[in-house]
Structures are given as structure tokens and as C-alpha cells.
Write a protein that holds these residues in place. Structure first.
Motif, PDB file in Angstrom:
ATOM      1  N   THR A 178       0.043   8.171  -5.153  1.00 16.06           N
ATOM      2  CA  THR A 178      -0.534   6.873  -4.820  1.00 16.06           C
ATOM      3  C   THR A 178       0.280   5.818  -5.546  1.00 16.06           C
ATOM      4  O   THR A 178       1.148   6.148  -6.369  1.00 16.06           O
ATOM      5  CB  THR A 178      -2.025   6.807  -5.215  1.00 16.06           C
ATOM      6  OG1 THR A 178      -2.613   5.615  -4.685  1.00 16.06           O
ATOM      7  CG2 THR A 178      -2.210   6.823  -6.730  1.00 16.06           C
ATOM      8  N   GLN A 194     -10.340   8.456   9.481  1.00 19.31           N
ATOM      9  CA  GLN A 194     -10.755   9.108   8.240  1.00 19.31           C
ATOM     10  C   GLN A 194     -10.464   8.216   7.036  1.00 19.31           C
ATOM     11  O   GLN A 194     -11.306   8.048   6.148  1.00 19.31           O
ATOM     12  CB  GLN A 194     -10.039  10.454   8.088  1.00 19.31           C
ATOM     13  CG  GLN A 194     -10.410  11.204   6.817  1.00 19.31           C
ATOM     14  CD  GLN A 194      -9.716  12.558   6.730  1.00 19.31           C
ATOM     15  OE1 GLN A 194      -9.293  13.125   7.730  1.00 19.31           O
ATOM     16  NE2 GLN A 194      -9.593  13.074   5.527  1.00 19.31           N
ATOM     17  N   SER A 195      -9.287   7.617   7.013  1.00 27.34           N
ATOM     18  CA  SER A 195      -8.921   6.724   5.915  1.00 27.34           C
ATOM     19  C   SER A 195      -9.782   5.463   5.919  1.00 27.34           C
ATOM     20  O   SER A 195     -10.237   5.011   4.863  1.00 27.34           O
ATOM     21  CB  SER A 195      -7.444   6.341   6.027  1.00 27.34           C
ATOM     22  OG  SER A 195      -7.082   5.436   5.012  1.00 27.34           O
ATOM     23  N   ARG A 196     -10.030   4.906   7.086  1.00 32.07           N
ATOM     24  CA  ARG A 196     -10.860   3.702   7.165  1.00 32.07           C
ATOM     25  C   ARG A 196     -12.263   3.979   6.626  1.00 32.07           C
ATOM     26  O   ARG A 196     -12.823   3.161   5.877  1.00 32.07           O
ATOM     27  CB  ARG A 196     -10.930   3.212   8.612  1.00 32.07           C
ATOM     28  CG  ARG A 196      -9.631   2.619   9.111  1.00 32.07           C
ATOM     29  CD  ARG A 196      -9.650   2.379  10.602  1.00 32.07           C
ATOM     30  NE  ARG A 196     -10.688   1.424  10.998  1.00 32.07           N
ATOM     31  CZ  ARG A 196     -10.912   1.073  12.263  1.00 32.07           C
ATOM     32  NH1 ARG A 196     -10.174   1.610  13.240  1.00 32.07           N
ATOM     33  NH2 ARG A 196     -11.842   0.197  12.540  1.00 32.07           N
ATOM     34  N   THR A 255      -4.614   0.448   6.040  1.00 26.84           N
ATOM     35  CA  THR A 255      -4.450   1.732   6.713  1.00 26.84           C
ATOM     36  C   THR A 255      -4.224   1.516   8.204  1.00 26.84           C
ATOM     37  O   THR A 255      -4.528   0.441   8.751  1.00 26.84           O
ATOM     38  CB  THR A 255      -5.687   2.627   6.466  1.00 26.84           C
ATOM     39  OG1 THR A 255      -5.404   3.958   6.914  1.00 26.84           O
ATOM     40  CG2 THR A 255      -6.916   2.108   7.199  1.00 26.84           C
ATOM     41  N   TRP A 272      -1.799   9.753  -0.593  1.00 24.56           N
ATOM     42  CA  TRP A 272      -2.027  10.987   0.162  1.00 24.56           C
ATOM     43  C   TRP A 272      -2.328  12.122  -0.810  1.00 24.56           C
ATOM     44  O   TRP A 272      -1.940  12.108  -1.972  1.00 24.56           O
ATOM     45  CB  TRP A 272      -0.830  11.312   1.047  1.00 24.56           C
ATOM     46  CG  TRP A 272       0.495  11.426   0.343  1.00 24.56           C
ATOM     47  CD1 TRP A 272       1.402  10.432   0.141  1.00 24.56           C
ATOM     48  CD2 TRP A 272       1.052  12.604  -0.254  1.00 24.56           C
ATOM     49  NE1 TRP A 272       2.494  10.910  -0.548  1.00 24.56           N
ATOM     50  CE2 TRP A 272       2.313  12.239  -0.800  1.00 24.56           C
ATOM     51  CE3 TRP A 272       0.622  13.926  -0.371  1.00 24.56           C
ATOM     52  CZ2 TRP A 272       3.128  13.153  -1.461  1.00 24.56           C
ATOM     53  CZ3 TRP A 272       1.437  14.842  -1.026  1.00 24.56           C
ATOM     54  CH2 TRP A 272       2.671  14.446  -1.558  1.00 24.56           C
ATOM     55  N   ASN A 276      -6.259   5.658  11.939  1.00 32.20           N
ATOM     56  CA  ASN A 276      -6.618   6.601  10.883  1.00 32.20           C
ATOM     57  C   ASN A 276      -8.086   6.387  10.497  1.00 32.20           C
ATOM     58  O   ASN A 276      -8.414   5.778   9.478  1.00 32.20           O
ATOM     59  CB  ASN A 276      -5.700   6.414   9.673  1.00 32.20           C
ATOM     60  CG  ASN A 276      -5.817   7.559   8.685  1.00 32.20           C
ATOM     61  OD1 ASN A 276      -6.773   8.326   8.712  1.00 32.20           O
ATOM     62  ND2 ASN A 276      -4.844   7.664   7.799  1.00 32.20           N
ATOM     63  N   ASN A 324     -10.169  12.533  -5.695  1.00 29.29           N
ATOM     64  CA  ASN A 324      -9.908  11.262  -5.009  1.00 29.29           C
ATOM     65  C   ASN A 324     -10.817  10.162  -5.548  1.00 29.29           C
ATOM     66  O   ASN A 324     -10.370   9.046  -5.830  1.00 29.29           O
ATOM     67  CB  ASN A 324     -10.115  11.435  -3.504  1.00 29.29           C
ATOM     68  CG  ASN A 324      -9.857  10.146  -2.740  1.00 29.29           C
ATOM     69  OD1 ASN A 324      -9.049   9.331  -3.136  1.00 29.29           O
ATOM     70  ND2 ASN A 324     -10.569   9.983  -1.635  1.00 29.29           N
ATOM     71  N   GLN A 342      -8.750  16.858  -0.602  1.00 25.46           N
ATOM     72  CA  GLN A 342      -9.228  15.660   0.081  1.00 25.46           C
ATOM     73  C   GLN A 342     -10.747  15.605   0.037  1.00 25.46           C
ATOM     74  O   GLN A 342     -11.434  16.602   0.169  1.00 25.46           O
ATOM     75  CB  GLN A 342      -8.726  15.648   1.531  1.00 25.46           C
ATOM     76  CG  GLN A 342      -7.220  15.462   1.642  1.00 25.46           C
ATOM     77  CD  GLN A 342      -6.712  15.579   3.063  1.00 25.46           C
ATOM     78  OE1 GLN A 342      -7.485  15.646   4.017  1.00 25.46           O
ATOM     79  NE2 GLN A 342      -5.397  15.619   3.224  1.00 25.46           N
ATOM     80  N   THR A 356       0.343   8.637   9.750  1.00 24.31           N
ATOM     81  CA  THR A 356       0.532   8.557   8.305  1.00 24.31           C
ATOM     82  C   THR A 356       2.027   8.518   7.975  1.00 24.31           C
ATOM     83  O   THR A 356       2.873   8.725   8.841  1.00 24.31           O
ATOM     84  CB  THR A 356      -0.104   9.764   7.581  1.00 24.31           C
ATOM     85  OG1 THR A 356       0.631  10.949   7.914  1.00 24.31           O
ATOM     86  CG2 THR A 356      -1.563   9.936   7.969  1.00 24.31           C
TER      87      THR A 356
END
Length: 203
Positions: A84, A143-145, A137, A102, A141, A113, A108, A43
Motif C-alpha cells: 500500500t 469489492q473495493s468500493r 478505485t 493490494w 471494482n 486489512n 483479504q 486492478t
């Protein structure tokens, strides 16, 4: 010369997105410290030592490239919980990316979000009349995907050796997008998540 994306405050029940300002720096540093997010190697979250340079870059992108960075505020507590931005803006083609996002660890995968994405996408498609919104991303990552896919975005592909990370490691970037015709279904999906699970963590 007029900007396509003017500074704007976007507000919902759970979250408020306000244009990034210098005076947010200390509060953003505190938010990033919740989970020590900068320690995740894949990140680009600012650390206490890099927050000033991160702020310089974000505001420079605003002034020279038409981007719009936001500070994310918990509407219930008033706490700053992340950042963001609209970036990689192509006004002539009505395209942009929602990125450099982030959140403090404690918020989170919460309604904050989900609603933030709803507000950003609503403004992009309904006000700015974008034809496509991208999300990018790091390949690693996961989690982000997964979170981007849960929005309803489709994976467009992988940009291999796309960037060189701060540690010198090459980054493969996964590109997702939502196009104009998909927006009604994506909006309905986000609204349903907020309606049925407004306070709990969201899948």
C-alpha cells in the motif's frame, strides 16, 4: 528540502507496514501470485513479469513526488502479504491518498486489512495532521468500493474517463474521502471491528 512524509514503520497486533525496499520484490511477487491478482482487469497488481517495473514506479514516486510506499507484513507469520502507499501527496494542503493497495487473496477482508487502514489513517491524521485522506478505485471494482465505504469514507464523486488502462480501456475512478472532523468516528468504527471480530473475516 525536507519531506512531509518521512519513512516510518507502522506496527499493530496483526500487521506491520514497513517502507518498501528492493529486497521485498520476490516476496511481493509471491504474495501477488496468491489469487493471481494481476488477472483482474480493473486492478493494477503487478505480475511476475511486471513486478520490477512496478517497484521502479513506486520508488520513483517516493523520491520525486513525496509518496511513501509500504510493504505489508503479517505480524504473526512474518509473511509479506501485499503493499500500500501514501500517494498523491499535497503537503501544502495537508492532503494525501491511501492507494495502490493490494493483498494476497488469503488475507483479504481480514483483521490485517482493517488494522493496516487504522495504522495508516492514525499516522495521517494524528501525526501528519492531514485535513483529508482520499481513496480512489475503479468504478467496476465493486469489492473495493464496498470495502472503502465500510471504513466510513464518504463518496465524493466519479472522475469519468480518468485514466487509460493497460488494456486501453478508459477507467472511471470513484473518489472517496475521510475528512479531519470524521476521523474520531472512523477510528472508533475500526477499533470496534478489531475488538469484536479480531481473527475472523471482517464485513
Amino acid at each position: 528540502m525536507s519531506r512531509w512524509i518521512e519513512p516510518v514503520t507502522l506496527e499493530g497486533r496483526h500487521v506491520r507496514l514497513v517502507p518498501l525496499k528492493r529486497e521485498h520484490q520476490d516476496a511481493l511477487a509471491n504474495a501477488a501470485a496468491d489469487g493471481e491478482l494481476w488477472k483482474l482487469w480493473y486492478t493494477s497488481v503487478p505480475s511476475p513479469d511486471t513486478i520490477a517495473a512496478w517497484m521502479d514506479t513506486a520508488l520513483a514516486m517516493r523520491d520525486s513526488a513525496g509518496a511513501q510506499p509500504f510493504t505489508i507484513i503479517d505480524a504473526k507469520t512474518g509473511d509479506v502479504v501485499g503493499s500500500t502507499r501514501y500517494m498523491n501527496v499535497e503537503a501544502a494542503h495537508r492532503r494525501l491518498e491511501i492507494g495502490s493497495t493490494w493483498y494476497a487473496k488469503r488475507v483479504q477482508r481480514t483483521a490485517i486489512n482493517t488494522e493496516a487502514k487504522l495504522l495508516l489513517l492514525s499516522h495521517a491524521f494524528d501525526t501528519l495532521k492531514t485535513i483529508a485522506v482520499e481513496f480512489r478505485t475503479h468504478f467496476m471494482n465493486r469489492q473495493s468500493r464496498a470495502a472503502i465505504a465500510r471504513l466510513g469514507a464518504k463518496e465524493d464523486g466519479i472522475l469519468r474517463n480518468h485514466q487509460i488502462g493497460r488494456d486501453g480501456i478508459y477507467r472511471d475512478t470513484v473518489v472517496f474521502s475521510i475528512i479531519e472532523s470524521e476521523w474520531p468516528a472512523v477510528r472508533a468504527n475500526l477499533l470496534a471491528k478489531l475488538e469484536f471480530r479480531p481473527e475472523s473475516r471482517l464485513d
